[in-house]
Scaffold this active site. Structure first.
Site, mmCIF file in Angstrom:
data_model
loop_
_atom_site.group_PDB
_atom_site.id
_atom_site.type_symbol
_atom_site.label_atom_id
_atom_site.label_comp_id
_atom_site.label_asym_id
_atom_site.label_seq_id
_atom_site.Cartn_x
_atom_site.Cartn_y
_atom_site.Cartn_z
ATOM 1 N N GLU A 53 11.459 -8.385 -23.131
ATOM 2 C CA GLU A 53 10.192 -8.559 -22.411
ATOM 3 C C GLU A 53 9.206 -7.442 -22.745
ATOM 4 O OE1 GLU A 53 13.310 -8.558 -21.276
ATOM 5 O OE2 GLU A 53 13.468 -9.474 -19.305
ATOM 6 N N THR A 202 49.708 -5.453 -40.099
ATOM 7 C CA THR A 202 48.542 -5.672 -40.956
ATOM 8 C C THR A 202 48.010 -4.345 -41.485
ATOM 9 O OG1 THR A 202 47.940 -7.671 -39.745
ATOM 10 C CG2 THR A 202 46.207 -6.626 -41.042
#
Length: 341
Positions: A53, A202
Site C-alpha cells: 500500500e 542425502t
C-alpha cells in the site's frame, strides 16, 4: 467480471513480483484507481521495507487524486507497528475514501483490526473480493498463521521404473534423473521459498549445495537433519553461501528434536521452523525424509518429476496419495504437481 474483481486480479498479478523477496512477509499487491484508471501500483518490498500500500501510494504522481480514489489490496492493511508503520494509518492520513480488500489478514496482530480502524475513520471498506484467489495467492502466509507451520512442498525426481536413487554410486554427488531444464526449474523454486530441507543420507551421499546457482535469486535457508551430529563440516551445505540450520537430538538449542518420538518427527521439525519464523520449505530429502512428512500428512504440494531413465533397482520413490492438479512436459521429462487432500 465486475470492476472490483478486475482490479483485485491486477493486484494478485503484480504481487507475484514479490515472490522470494518479501518472505516471511506476505507478497501483497495493491493498485489505486481514480475515474476507472489505475493511477498507482505497488507490491511488498523485501522484508523490512515498505509494504504494498505504501509503494502504491508513493507511485501516485498527483496526490490530490487520492482523496477521490479507491485503493485495492489483496490482503487487509496492517494496523500495528512492525518493521514499518501501519499501512492503515497511511491510508487514513491520505484520506482515501474507499478500500477494497481481497481477504482478511489471519495474523493475530491484524485479523480485522485494520478493517475496523479504516471504518472508524469513515472509510468505506469492501471485503472478500476474489477471496478464494487471494487466499490461494497467500497460501504460505495463511498456512503459517492458521496451521502454525510452514507451507510444505515435497520435491523429488524418479525414474520410469519408480526409483529415486541407484543402489550404489561411485561419487558423492547426485545421479541425475532429469534434464537440465528441469534442474534449472528446481533452482527457480529454491529462490521462491524461504527454506530447503534434507536428511543425513542425502547430505552424505549427494553432498548438495542447496543453493540458487542456475537462477537469479536469494538462497534459501538450508535445514539439515543430523540426528547424531555426525556430518563432516567439509560438506557443501556448511559453506558460507547460505545459512544452515542443523536439526538433531544432541544440541541443547532451539533445533533439538526427540527422534525417539518416531511418529512425530515431521511435526517436531515443523514446530522448530515455525518458531524460527520460516513460512515455507521445500523438502528435497531422500525417500525416508519425504515419506516421514507424507506419513504424518504434513505437506501441501508435491512436485514430482518423472525422467526417462531406468535404474532397474535402487531406492524406491516415496508412496504418495494426493490429487494431481497439473501435468506438464519439460523436454522428455514429465512434471506432476499434487496437492494434499
Amino acid at each position: 467480471m465486475n470492476t472490483h474483481k478486475i482490479y483485485i486480479k491486477r493486484c494478485i498479478t503484480i504481487a507475484k513480483s514479490a515472490l522470494g523477496t518479501a518472505r516471511p512477509n506476505p507478497m501483497v499487491g495493491s493498485v489505486i484507481v481514480y475515474n476507472k484508471t489505475i493511477i498507482g501500483e505497488g507490491y511488498t518490498s523485501p522484508y523490512g521495507k515498505s509494504h504494498a500500500e505504501v509503494n502504491a501510494i508513493a507511485s501516485v504522481k498527483n496526490k490530490a487524486l487520492l482523496k477521490k480514489a479507491t485503493l485495492y489490496v489483496t490482503l487487509e492493511p496492517c494496523s500495528h507497528y512492525g518493521k514499518t508503520p501501519p499501512c492503515s494509518d497511511l491510508i487514513i492520513n491520505e484520506k482515501i475514501p474507499h478500500v477494497v480488500i481481497g481477504t482478511v489478514d489471519p495474523h493475530s496482530k491484524v485479523a480485522g483490526k485494520g478493517i475496523e480502524k479504516l471504518k472508524k475513520a469513515g472509510i468505506t471498506v469492501t471485503v472478500g473480493v476474489l477471496e478464494k484467489e487471494c487466499k490461494q495467492h497467500h497460501k504460505r502466509f495463511f498456512t503459517f498463521h492458521n496451521k502454525h507451520r510452514p507451507y510444505i512442498i515435497l520435491k523429488w525426481a524418479e525414474t520410469l521404473d519408480g526409483f529415486i536413487a541407484p543402489v550404489t554410486k561411485k561419487e558423492k554427488k547426485p545421479v541425475w534423473i532429469t534434464n537440465y531444464l528441469s534442474r534449472q526449474l528446481v533452482h527457480k523454486w529454491r529462490s521462491e521459498e524461504q527454506a530447503i530441507l534434507i536428511g543425513t543420507t542425502t547430505a552424505l551421499h549427494d553432498n548438495p549445495f542447496l543453493t540458487v546457482r542456475n537462477w537469479t535469486g536469494t538462497n534459501p535457508t538450508r535445514i539439515v537433519i543430523d540426528r547424531n551430529n555426525k556430518l563432516p563440516k567439509s560438506l557443501s551445505v556448511f559453506n558460507t553461501e547460505a545459512e544452515t540450520i542443523i536439526i538433531n537430538e544432541s544440541l541443547e538449542n532451539d533445533f533439538k528434536i526427540d527422534f525417539f518420538l518416531a511418529n512425530t518427527i515431521a511435526q517436531q521439525i515443523c514446530n522448530v521452523l515455525y518458531k524460527k519464523n520460516i513460512n515455507s520449505v521445500i523438502i528435497e530429502g531422500g525417500a525416508k525424509t519425504l515419506q516421514t512428512f507424507i506419513d504424518e500428512k504434513l505437506w501441501d504440494e508435491a512436485r514430482v518429476f518423472k525422467g526417462k531413465t531406468h535404474f532397474n533397482e535402487g531406492v524406491k520413490a516415496p508412496k504418495l496419495v494426493g490429487t494431481i492438479v497439473s501435468r506438464e512436459k519439460i523436454l522428455e521429462d514429465t512434471l506432476n504437481t499434487y496437492v494434499n487432500d
